[in-house]
Design a protein around this motif. Structure first.
Motif, PDB file in Angstrom:
ATOM      1  N   GLY A  70       0.813  -1.194   0.000  1.00 27.37           N
ATOM      2  CA  GLY A  70       0.000   0.000   0.000  1.00 27.37           C
ATOM      3  C   GLY A  70       0.851   1.250   0.000  1.00 27.37           C
ATOM      4  O   GLY A  70       1.698   1.437   0.879  1.00 27.37           O
ATOM      5  N   LEU A  71       0.654   2.096  -0.996  1.00 31.32           N
ATOM      6  CA  LEU A  71       1.365   3.372  -1.041  1.00 31.32           C
ATOM      7  C   LEU A  71       0.448   4.476  -0.542  1.00 31.32           C
ATOM      8  O   LEU A  71      -0.689   4.230  -0.156  1.00 31.32           O
ATOM      9  CB  LEU A  71       1.899   3.645  -2.445  1.00 31.32           C
ATOM     10  N   ARG A  72       0.950   5.713  -0.543  1.00 33.78           N
ATOM     11  CA  ARG A  72       0.203   6.792   0.089  1.00 33.78           C
ATOM     12  C   ARG A  72      -0.658   7.601  -0.873  1.00 33.78           C
ATOM     13  O   ARG A  72      -1.525   8.337  -0.452  1.00 33.78           O
ATOM     14  CB  ARG A  72       1.174   7.728   0.831  1.00 33.78           C
ATOM     15  N   THR A  73      -0.417   7.479  -2.163  1.00 35.84           N
ATOM     16  CA  THR A  73      -1.314   8.057  -3.162  1.00 35.84           C
ATOM     17  C   THR A  73      -1.481   7.053  -4.298  1.00 35.84           C
ATOM     18  O   THR A  73      -0.589   6.234  -4.557  1.00 35.84           O
ATOM     19  CB  THR A  73      -0.798   9.390  -3.748  1.00 35.84           C
ATOM     20  N   GLU A  74      -2.616   7.148  -4.972  1.00 40.27           N
ATOM     21  CA  GLU A  74      -2.894   6.213  -6.062  1.00 40.27           C
ATOM     22  C   GLU A  74      -1.907   6.367  -7.210  1.00 40.27           C
ATOM     23  O   GLU A  74      -1.517   5.366  -7.841  1.00 40.27           O
ATOM     24  CB  GLU A  74      -4.328   6.425  -6.575  1.00 40.27           C
ATOM     25  N   ASN A  75      -1.497   7.602  -7.503  1.00 38.98           N
ATOM     26  CA  ASN A  75      -0.566   7.788  -8.610  1.00 38.98           C
ATOM     27  C   ASN A  75       0.767   7.115  -8.314  1.00 38.98           C
ATOM     28  O   ASN A  75       1.365   6.468  -9.181  1.00 38.98           O
ATOM     29  CB  ASN A  75      -0.351   9.274  -8.879  1.00 38.98           C
ATOM     30  N   ASN A  76       1.243   7.255  -7.087  1.00 35.14           N
ATOM     31  CA  ASN A  76       2.492   6.604  -6.722  1.00 35.14           C
ATOM     32  C   ASN A  76       2.352   5.092  -6.723  1.00 35.14           C
ATOM     33  O   ASN A  76       3.284   4.365  -7.088  1.00 35.14           O
ATOM     34  CB  ASN A  76       2.966   7.103  -5.359  1.00 35.14           C
ATOM     35  N   ALA A  77       1.183   4.593  -6.314  1.00 28.45           N
ATOM     36  CA  ALA A  77       0.943   3.152  -6.392  1.00 28.45           C
ATOM     37  C   ALA A  77       1.003   2.679  -7.843  1.00 28.45           C
ATOM     38  O   ALA A  77       1.519   1.597  -8.152  1.00 28.45           O
ATOM     39  CB  ALA A  77      -0.412   2.809  -5.774  1.00 28.45           C
ATOM     40  N   GLY A  78       0.484   3.519  -8.759  1.00 20.21           N
ATOM     41  CA  GLY A  78       0.564   3.182 -10.182  1.00 20.21           C
ATOM     42  C   GLY A  78       1.989   3.152 -10.685  1.00 20.21           C
ATOM     43  O   GLY A  78       2.376   2.265 -11.465  1.00 20.21           O
ATOM     44  N   PHE A  79       2.812   4.108 -10.260  1.00 20.28           N
ATOM     45  CA  PHE A  79       4.220   4.096 -10.655  1.00 20.28           C
ATOM     46  C   PHE A  79       4.923   2.846 -10.126  1.00 20.28           C
ATOM     47  O   PHE A  79       5.760   2.247 -10.811  1.00 20.28           O
ATOM     48  CB  PHE A  79       4.927   5.342 -10.130  1.00 20.28           C
ATOM     49  N   ALA A  80       4.614   2.462  -8.884  1.00 20.50           N
ATOM     50  CA  ALA A  80       5.231   1.272  -8.305  1.00 20.50           C
ATOM     51  C   ALA A  80       4.825   0.015  -9.066  1.00 20.50           C
ATOM     52  O   ALA A  80       5.649  -0.861  -9.343  1.00 20.50           O
ATOM     53  CB  ALA A  80       4.853   1.152  -6.831  1.00 20.50           C
ATOM     54  N   ALA A  81       3.528  -0.075  -9.412  1.00 17.59           N
ATOM     55  CA  ALA A  81       3.059  -1.220 -10.188  1.00 17.59           C
ATOM     56  C   ALA A  81       3.714  -1.255 -11.566  1.00 17.59           C
ATOM     57  O   ALA A  81       4.105  -2.320 -12.065  1.00 17.59           O
ATOM     58  CB  ALA A  81       1.540  -1.168 -10.317  1.00 17.59           C
ATOM     59  N   ASP A  82       3.842  -0.094 -12.188  1.00 13.46           N
ATOM     60  CA  ASP A  82       4.520   0.028 -13.490  1.00 13.46           C
ATOM     61  C   ASP A  82       5.917  -0.574 -13.416  1.00 13.46           C
ATOM     62  O   ASP A  82       6.313  -1.398 -14.259  1.00 13.46           O
ATOM     63  CB  ASP A  82       4.565   1.512 -13.864  1.00 13.46           C
ATOM     64  N   ALA A  83       6.680  -0.182 -12.406  1.00 17.33           N
ATOM     65  CA  ALA A  83       8.055  -0.676 -12.293  1.00 17.33           C
ATOM     66  C   ALA A  83       8.094  -2.170 -12.014  1.00 17.33           C
ATOM     67  O   ALA A  83       8.933  -2.896 -12.564  1.00 17.33           O
ATOM     68  CB  ALA A  83       8.796   0.082 -11.196  1.00 17.33           C
ATOM     69  N   TYR A  84       7.193  -2.643 -11.177  1.00 16.54           N
ATOM     70  CA  TYR A  84       7.120  -4.082 -10.900  1.00 16.54           C
ATOM     71  C   TYR A  84       6.862  -4.845 -12.202  1.00 16.54           C
ATOM     72  O   TYR A  84       7.486  -5.877 -12.473  1.00 16.54           O
ATOM     73  CB  TYR A  84       6.017  -4.351  -9.886  1.00 16.54           C
ATOM     74  N   GLY A  85       5.963  -4.311 -13.022  1.00 18.47           N
ATOM     75  CA  GLY A  85       5.686  -4.953 -14.307  1.00 18.47           C
ATOM     76  C   GLY A  85       6.875  -4.919 -15.239  1.00 18.47           C
ATOM     77  O   GLY A  85       7.156  -5.889 -15.951  1.00 18.47           O
ATOM     78  N   ARG A  86       7.608  -3.794 -15.261  1.00 19.88           N
ATOM     79  CA  ARG A  86       8.795  -3.715 -16.122  1.00 19.88           C
ATOM     80  C   ARG A  86       9.855  -4.724 -15.672  1.00 19.88           C
ATOM     81  O   ARG A  86      10.530  -5.344 -16.511  1.00 19.88           O
ATOM     82  CB  ARG A  86       9.388  -2.315 -16.073  1.00 19.88           C
ATOM     83  N   MET A  87      10.027  -4.863 -14.360  1.00 15.93           N
ATOM     84  CA  MET A  87      11.093  -5.729 -13.860  1.00 15.93           C
ATOM     85  C   MET A  87      10.766  -7.209 -14.047  1.00 15.93           C
ATOM     86  O   MET A  87      11.647  -8.020 -14.305  1.00 15.93           O
ATOM     87  CB  MET A  87      11.356  -5.442 -12.377  1.00 15.93           C
TER      88      MET A  87
END
Length: 555
Positions: A68-85
């Motif tokens: 869980g992140l603190r804003t939805e946009n940051n959660a989206g960036f984190a998911a993006d990177a997880y998908g790239r990796m």
């Protein structure tokens, strides 16, 4: 006679037993979680909201890991990177209206970078759909419409029985070439209602492969093996399709120089004799590429940055391999091959003959020498030394994530990523605040590898709340903040209005979250970074510095 379409998968005895005796109290939210687990998901990102509580309760009853992140946009960036990796589809769980809309910039970046994010959002109850007049909290007239022009595909659920099929369809879309983010919305009452539908035990979502047409690769191979001055432009599609090895084989067989786009960093070895590195924003490089009699573009649409701000005009034949049909020949006419980069490169390797050209390495050396000479006359030693210091300190396999800041603009052209899929930036959509939350997603994906994030002070202010996330999950991230008192890259463009910013004491701010932090300097950056990267858990380094860009060469 039995036809393939007549075959039906019969349930196993275990599946029969599970269907006849489902656990009590299951809801639509459980159907979502069961489907995700059946598809292979192990980790989800997001944060709860009122309409999505049944979904998050179901996650809590499961073995899915929620970050869980603190804003939805940051959660989206984190998911993006997880998908790239990982190359996996990554669930991003959102609530209705403002919560979902907050993720739009991150999904735009995922779309530009072809990251497979599966955004699942709640929606107002079914009875309130379609009008925007019922007065439900967070109600929008058409929530999906806000996402339709951003994501790859939009999927809607209206009954519990639709949940497994719709999520599987969205999963398949996210992972079919070209990868990309998708959006699924499920009404709150569908998520909340108890269901008699059996547990989801059989679900499949096999991505479609995108193979090239053989007559096109045959012609491309003929052009390339008979070319006098072939050159290859390698884009992000090479990295995403795990085709760097095939690209290297083809380049060596053809003796063709290779330049990587900023999204394709790491697609070709930096120090290889045929490597033109990534100097696309340089007129020497543009001239070299324009001189090619056959230009092979793999996994790139040759957009604004990759074409030196649309000042690049090829004079020879162009062969473009691109999985995104909308980008095929969108900027330059040529032989367009609609295919996954890996499959197309394999087809060329099976067809093309070896091409001798002992002059190619020397031509590469000369153009890189011209670029180095131009830089040497611009008093930019500090900027180049900072990149050298970071490269020296960062382990070769450690991923790095770069925000939209002056040092990142330098890194696009001048940073050696060492390996494919180890350098990522927000240059796809160009939004601020990407680096740190994306680095957190990479830490989750590769927990035993230290990760670096690089931001300016302006971009860092978008992400400071995630220091709490880094500490809560004890993620192994080092955040380098280059503090120049504002939006330095915009000042480099000549803008002085609104670009000077008052900022916090980043060291004290990080320490208030329980994250170790210190100030560094250009001369101590290598040692300080090495120490931070070698220390488990999150850390922050603040570098007060005003940096300059190299003089534009596209005007």
């Amino acid at each position: 006679m039995t036809h393939d379409h007549d075959l039906v998968l019969r349930p196993t005895e275990a599946q029969k037993a599970a269907a006849l005796a489902p656990p009590p109290g299951r809801t639509g939210g459980d159907l979502v979680v069961e489907t995700l687990r059946g598809l292979g998901a192990t980790t989800v990102f997001g944060l709860p909201g009122q309409h999505a509580l049944a979904l998050f309760d179901a996650v809590g009853r499961s073995d899915l890991r929620l970050v869980g992140l603190r804003t939805e946009n940051n959660a989206g960036f984190a998911a993006d990177a997880y998908g790239r990796m990982t190359g996996e589809a990554v669930p991003l769980l959102l609530s209705t209206g403002p919560g979902a809309l907050m993720a739009l910039p991150a999904l735009a970046e995922a779309a530009a970078a072809s990251a497979p994010v599966l955004a699942i959002s709640s929606q107002v109850p079914v009875a309130g759909l379609g009008g925007g007049r019922r007065g439900h909290l967070h109600e929008l007239r058409d929530q999906s419409a806000s996402f339709r022009d951003v994501v790859k595909s939009v999927h809607s659920v209206r009954t519990p029985s639709q949940i497994p099929s719709v999520i599987a369809e969205a999963w398949e879309s996210a992972l079919s070439a070209p990868h990309g983010p998708v959006f699924v919305e499920i009404p709150a009452d569908v998520l909340q209602a108890e269901t008699v539908i059996p547990q989801v035990t059989g679900v499949d979502a096999t991505p479609h492969e995108l193979a090239p047409r053989p007559e096109l690769t045959a012609l491309a191979a003929h052009w390339l093996e008979n070319a006098t001055r072939p050159v290859i432009i390698a884009g992000g599609g090479v990295v995403r399709s795990d085709a760097a090895g095939k690209l290297k084989q083809l380049a060596e067989r053809l003796n063709a120089p290779v330049v990587t786009t900023f999204g394709g960093k790491g697609a070709f070895p930096w120090a290889h004799p045929l490597s033109l590195q990534s100097w696309l924003e340089d007129r020497h490089m543009t001239d070299f590429l324009e001189d090619a009699d056959v230009l092979l573009v793999v996994g790139s649409g040759l957009g604004e940055l990759s074409s030196n701000y649309h000042t690049f005009f090829p004079t020879g034949r162009v062969v473009q391999i691109e999985a995104d049909l909308g980008k095929l020949e969108s900027n330059h006419a040529g032989l367009g091959i609609h295919a996954d980069a890996r499959l197309a490169l394999q087809a060329l390797l099976e067809t093309v003959s070896e091409r001798a050209d002992p002059t190619a390495p020397e031509r590469v050396r000369l153009v890189l020498a011209d670029i180095a000479a131009r830089l040497a006359g611009q008093d930019l030693a500090q900027e180049q030394q900072l990149l050298t210091s970071i490269r020296t300190a960062l382990p070769a396999r450690s991923p790095s994530f770069w925000d939209m800041t002056v040092l990142s603009y330098w890194a696009w052209s001048a940073f050696d990523p060492k390996h494919p899929n180890t350098m990522h930036s927000a240059q796809g959509a160009g939004g601020l605040g990407y680096a740190f939350p994306a680095a957190l997603g990479a830490c989750v994906a590769e927990p035993d590898t230290p990760v670096l994030a690089v931001s300016g002070d302006g971009g860092a202010m978008y992400s400071v709340a995630e220091l709490a996330t880094a500490r809560q999950h004890d993620l192994d991230v080092t955040w380098l903040i280059v503090d120049d008192g504002g939006y330095g890259i915009l000042r480099e463009y000549g803008c002085t209005t609104g670009t000077q910013l008052a900022g916090p004491d980043f060291v004290a701010l990080a320490e208030s979250f329980g994250v170790p932090a210190s100030t560094t300097a250009p001369e101590s950056l290598t040692a300080d970074l090495r120490k931070a990267l070698a220390t488990p858990g999150p850390s922050v380094l603040v570098l007060p510095a005003t940096l300059r860009m190299f003089a534009p060469t596209h005007l």
